[in-house]
Write a protein that holds these residues in place. Sequence first.
Motif, PDB file in Angstrom:
ATOM      1  N   SER A 143      -5.161  41.750 -25.317  1.00  0.00           N
ATOM      2  CA  SER A 143      -5.695  43.063 -24.973  1.00  0.00           C
ATOM      3  C   SER A 143      -5.871  43.833 -26.268  1.00  0.00           C
ATOM      4  CB  SER A 143      -4.744  43.808 -24.028  1.00  0.00           C
ATOM      5  OG  SER A 143      -5.234  45.108 -23.756  1.00  0.00           O
ATOM      6  N   VAL A 144      -7.111  44.227 -26.564  1.00  0.00           N
ATOM      7  CA  VAL A 144      -7.425  44.874 -27.836  1.00  0.00           C
ATOM      8  C   VAL A 144      -8.010  46.258 -27.568  1.00  0.00           C
ATOM      9  CG1 VAL A 144      -8.690  44.697 -29.995  1.00  0.00           C
ATOM     10  CG2 VAL A 144      -7.901  42.615 -28.847  1.00  0.00           C
ATOM     11  N   ARG A 146      -9.922  49.294 -29.141  1.00  0.00           N
ATOM     12  CA  ARG A 146     -10.843  49.533 -30.246  1.00  0.00           C
ATOM     13  C   ARG A 146     -11.042  51.033 -30.426  1.00  0.00           C
ATOM     14  NH1 ARG A 146     -17.001  47.270 -29.856  1.00  0.00           N
ATOM     15  NH2 ARG A 146     -17.713  47.692 -31.977  1.00  0.00           N
ATOM     16  N   LYS A 147     -10.708  51.522 -31.626  1.00  0.00           N
ATOM     17  CA  LYS A 147     -10.786  52.957 -31.909  1.00  0.00           C
ATOM     18  C   LYS A 147     -11.839  53.197 -32.986  1.00  0.00           C
ATOM     19  CE  LYS A 147      -5.774  53.349 -31.132  1.00  0.00           C
ATOM     20  NZ  LYS A 147      -5.744  54.299 -30.004  1.00  0.00           N
ATOM     21  N   ARG A 148     -12.816  54.073 -32.689  1.00  0.00           N
ATOM     22  CA  ARG A 148     -13.848  54.426 -33.652  1.00  0.00           C
ATOM     23  C   ARG A 148     -13.992  55.939 -33.695  1.00  0.00           C
ATOM     24  NH1 ARG A 148     -18.916  50.708 -31.962  1.00  0.00           N
ATOM     25  NH2 ARG A 148     -18.141  51.143 -29.868  1.00  0.00           N
ATOM     26  N   PRO A 149     -14.199  56.523 -34.876  1.00  0.00           N
ATOM     27  CA  PRO A 149     -14.306  57.981 -35.001  1.00  0.00           C
ATOM     28  C   PRO A 149     -15.400  58.550 -34.110  1.00  0.00           C
ATOM     29  CG  PRO A 149     -14.150  56.953 -37.163  1.00  0.00           C
ATOM     30  CD  PRO A 149     -14.327  55.846 -36.178  1.00  0.00           C
ATOM     31  N   GLY A 150     -15.060  59.604 -33.390  1.00  0.00           N
ATOM     32  CA  GLY A 150     -16.036  60.292 -32.564  1.00  0.00           C
ATOM     33  C   GLY A 150     -16.411  59.585 -31.286  1.00  0.00           C
ATOM     34  N   MET A 151     -15.694  58.507 -30.934  1.00  0.00           N
ATOM     35  CA  MET A 151     -16.014  57.748 -29.733  1.00  0.00           C
ATOM     36  C   MET A 151     -14.754  57.524 -28.916  1.00  0.00           C
ATOM     37  SD  MET A 151     -18.651  54.885 -31.254  1.00  0.00           S
ATOM     38  CE  MET A 151     -19.154  54.426 -29.592  1.00  0.00           C
ATOM     39  N   ALA A 152     -14.934  57.350 -27.628  1.00  0.00           N
ATOM     40  CA  ALA A 152     -13.804  57.071 -26.752  1.00  0.00           C
ATOM     41  C   ALA A 152     -13.251  55.684 -27.061  1.00  0.00           C
ATOM     42  CB  ALA A 152     -14.232  57.159 -25.289  1.00  0.00           C
ATOM     43  N   ASP A 153     -11.945  55.533 -26.925  1.00  0.00           N
ATOM     44  CA  ASP A 153     -11.331  54.222 -27.136  1.00  0.00           C
ATOM     45  C   ASP A 153     -11.853  53.228 -26.105  1.00  0.00           C
ATOM     46  OD1 ASP A 153      -9.916  55.424 -29.124  1.00  0.00           O
ATOM     47  OD2 ASP A 153      -7.971  55.357 -28.119  1.00  0.00           O
ATOM     48  N   GLU A 154     -11.985  51.974 -26.541  1.00  0.00           N
ATOM     49  CA  GLU A 154     -12.399  50.897 -25.647  1.00  0.00           C
ATOM     50  C   GLU A 154     -11.295  49.846 -25.591  1.00  0.00           C
ATOM     51  OE1 GLU A 154     -16.423  49.299 -26.406  1.00  0.00           O
ATOM     52  OE2 GLU A 154     -16.509  50.786 -28.002  1.00  0.00           O
ATOM     53  N   THR A 155     -11.142  49.215 -24.440  1.00  0.00           N
ATOM     54  CA  THR A 155     -10.211  48.101 -24.314  1.00  0.00           C
ATOM     55  C   THR A 155     -11.003  46.834 -24.044  1.00  0.00           C
ATOM     56  OG1 THR A 155      -8.439  49.510 -23.482  1.00  0.00           O
ATOM     57  CG2 THR A 155      -8.252  47.150 -23.063  1.00  0.00           C
ATOM     58  N   VAL A 156     -10.767  45.825 -24.874  1.00  0.00           N
ATOM     59  CA  VAL A 156     -11.466  44.548 -24.762  1.00  0.00           C
ATOM     60  C   VAL A 156     -10.435  43.474 -24.449  1.00  0.00           C
ATOM     61  CG1 VAL A 156     -12.959  42.900 -25.931  1.00  0.00           C
ATOM     62  CG2 VAL A 156     -13.135  45.337 -26.470  1.00  0.00           C
ATOM     63  N   ASN A 157     -10.665  42.703 -23.408  1.00  0.00           N
ATOM     64  CA  ASN A 157      -9.778  41.599 -23.059  1.00  0.00           C
ATOM     65  C   ASN A 157     -10.388  40.291 -23.544  1.00  0.00           C
ATOM     66  OD1 ASN A 157      -7.762  43.138 -21.621  1.00  0.00           O
ATOM     67  ND2 ASN A 157      -9.291  43.413 -20.015  1.00  0.00           N
ATOM     68  N   LEU A 158      -9.627  39.548 -24.337  1.00  0.00           N
ATOM     69  CA  LEU A 158     -10.119  38.339 -24.973  1.00  0.00           C
ATOM     70  C   LEU A 158      -9.241  37.145 -24.626  1.00  0.00           C
ATOM     71  CD1 LEU A 158     -10.868  39.860 -28.505  1.00  0.00           C
ATOM     72  CD2 LEU A 158     -12.514  39.360 -26.707  1.00  0.00           C
ATOM     73  N   PRO A 159      -9.752  35.926 -24.827  1.00  0.00           N
ATOM     74  CA  PRO A 159      -8.941  34.734 -24.552  1.00  0.00           C
ATOM     75  C   PRO A 159      -7.702  34.686 -25.443  1.00  0.00           C
ATOM     76  CG  PRO A 159     -11.262  34.169 -24.815  1.00  0.00           C
ATOM     77  CD  PRO A 159     -11.120  35.593 -25.239  1.00  0.00           C
ATOM     78  N   PRO A 160      -6.715  33.880 -25.074  1.00  0.00           N
ATOM     79  CA  PRO A 160      -5.494  33.790 -25.884  1.00  0.00           C
ATOM     80  C   PRO A 160      -5.764  33.139 -27.234  1.00  0.00           C
ATOM     81  CG  PRO A 160      -5.471  32.144 -24.143  1.00  0.00           C
ATOM     82  CD  PRO A 160      -6.651  33.031 -23.879  1.00  0.00           C
ATOM     83  N   THR A 161      -4.888  33.391 -28.192  1.00  0.00           N
ATOM     84  CA  THR A 161      -4.964  32.741 -29.492  1.00  0.00           C
ATOM     85  C   THR A 161      -3.809  31.768 -29.642  1.00  0.00           C
ATOM     86  OG1 THR A 161      -4.992  33.086 -31.895  1.00  0.00           O
ATOM     87  CG2 THR A 161      -3.646  34.600 -30.596  1.00  0.00           C
ATOM     88  N   THR A 162      -4.032  30.704 -30.390  1.00  0.00           N
ATOM     89  CA  THR A 162      -2.996  29.699 -30.626  1.00  0.00           C
ATOM     90  C   THR A 162      -2.334  29.881 -31.991  1.00  0.00           C
ATOM     91  OG1 THR A 162      -4.735  28.203 -31.401  1.00  0.00           O
ATOM     92  CG2 THR A 162      -4.020  27.968 -29.112  1.00  0.00           C
ATOM     93  N   GLU A 163      -2.653  30.965 -32.696  1.00  0.00           N
ATOM     94  CA  GLU A 163      -2.052  31.202 -34.014  1.00  0.00           C
ATOM     95  C   GLU A 163      -0.544  31.386 -33.903  1.00  0.00           C
ATOM     96  OE1 GLU A 163      -2.163  34.562 -37.568  1.00  0.00           O
ATOM     97  OE2 GLU A 163      -3.937  34.273 -36.313  1.00  0.00           O
ATOM     98  N   VAL A 164       0.204  30.778 -34.839  1.00  0.00           N
ATOM     99  CA  VAL A 164       1.660  30.915 -34.887  1.00  0.00           C
ATOM    100  C   VAL A 164       2.072  31.387 -36.272  1.00  0.00           C
ATOM    101  CG1 VAL A 164       2.062  29.186 -33.090  1.00  0.00           C
ATOM    102  CG2 VAL A 164       1.969  28.488 -35.500  1.00  0.00           C
ATOM    103  N   VAL A 165       3.354  31.669 -36.440  1.00  0.00           N
ATOM    104  CA  VAL A 165       3.833  32.317 -37.651  1.00  0.00           C
ATOM    105  C   VAL A 165       3.593  31.468 -38.897  1.00  0.00           C
ATOM    106  CG1 VAL A 165       6.206  31.476 -37.413  1.00  0.00           C
ATOM    107  CG2 VAL A 165       5.760  33.635 -38.622  1.00  0.00           C
ATOM    108  N   GLU A 166       3.661  30.140 -38.792  1.00  0.00           N
ATOM    109  CA  GLU A 166       3.410  29.298 -39.966  1.00  0.00           C
ATOM    110  C   GLU A 166       1.978  29.432 -40.467  1.00  0.00           C
ATOM    111  OE1 GLU A 166       6.972  27.798 -37.976  1.00  0.00           O
ATOM    112  OE2 GLU A 166       4.957  28.186 -37.223  1.00  0.00           O
TER     113      GLU A 166
END
Length: 498
Positions: A143-144, A146-166
């Motif tokens: 769940s992301v 998105r904040k941009r100056p002068g615009m309402a915040d947007e929420t974007v739902n994206l697929p999961p990521t497989t990134e790990v700490v390593e």
Amino acid sequence: MGAALLSLALVQCKKQEPAPAAPQAQQAPSQAQPAQAPATVSDVLKARRPQGGEYLGLYLVDKKVGYVFNDLGLVPGRNDRVRSINELHFKAQVGARTSERMHREERIYEAGPGGRLVAFTIQQRGDGGTQTLVGTVTPTGMSVVRKRPGMADETVNLPPTTEVVEDADQVRVALLRQANVAGSALDGTDLGTYKLVTTVQPAEERLVSGVKVKVGKAVSVSDKEKVPVTAYVAEDGRLLEMEYGQTMKARAEPEAMAKRLDVVEVFGLTRVVLPKPLPAEAQAIPGQVKLVMENLPEKFQRDTYRQKYQPQPDGRVLVTLSAQAPEPKSLKPRPLADPDGGKNLESSIIVESDNPQIRDLSKQLVGEEKDAYTAAKAIVGWVAKNLQKDYGASADRATDVLRQRKGDCTEHSLLTVSLLRAAGIPARRVDGVIYMVNQDGVPALYWHEWVEAFVGEWTQMDPTFNQVVADATHFGVGQEGNAEITPLIGSLKVVEVR
């Protein structure tokens, strides 16, 4: 991160507001110490690295164009979370203008081996526009906000990521283990997850402060950037240098030195000077031109419907560039299936072809027109006529381009691709060089971006110059603003025009 963003900046070459300063970091001690953490943490914390982060100056053809700041350690006050910080600052002259960009990423991971990415904040300033992305990762996706100056915040739902700490520092993990590391990384611009592999190389001796020392060496390659990045790490954990191909490097420097930038005129530094002007037939439709090139790696020599390659005995390559309108018998009605499996019809946080504003405008421009090529020409013509050519107005997202109605080749191409996809026409951006003679009268190829659309067959179009068929002065080497072109910048040469 550096290779992809720098290549994008070099193609765009624009100006925006000054970038904010990097966070203050303590000077790294001469002997770096491993992070203090429980024994059950990831190897990424066991690897030695400078305390307080490290700065690297960013050089293009030995000219300073920016700097990088990296840091990784436990979140203050917590032993179960790791924080990784990566920043890129870019600044260069484009004629009388200044192009400036800041990109900062902060990622939070679980601290155990294989700890998952749990949250991130990505900030962008300057060239490309201003926005903040605040992401929360769950087992089912991201769940992301998105904040941009002068615009309402947007929420974007994206697929999961497989990134790990390593994956936050594969180089040091690989050198610690003396074994190759394979994983994935969430891209900070399009939020896609791409495979990332780091390969350990034999140790080398290098001069550091006038003294020969043994250094570890590792090469990382991302499926997104496709540029081998070679890292050299001292035995005490200091990152000494990173090489992005032959012409771009990042070198370890004290903070004050890293932030001291050269005044670099990017167009003149990166252009490909020609031995003579191109013939008139290169700009005709149909048209053709032949160029003999040096320093064009074999991986770029892939024959297409527009570009043919003939290796020469001396190691050079004869490139034949041609341009013609699509065959009428091949044209098909829209919507069309993507011959590449669907990726050229996808909407993303950058392309935004499913945004209501983009879809409404696309429908307005093409109406009930069924022929895909006729519809594509209408979109290209509208973008060419309604976007002001302005190198001081940059935007990395299609809706921002539509709102400001100005920009250069990257804005023209991004909005065009978004409108084409919304109309059911597979499309992608093309990065490469185009022929121009600037005010100094020198014939040369300059870095540029245009589009390719599938209308029954692939055809290239240039909305910046209102070309419904991109003429044969266009030489494409990459797609979608990635870093694949980076090794060519400053090294590609044309030694003959035929």
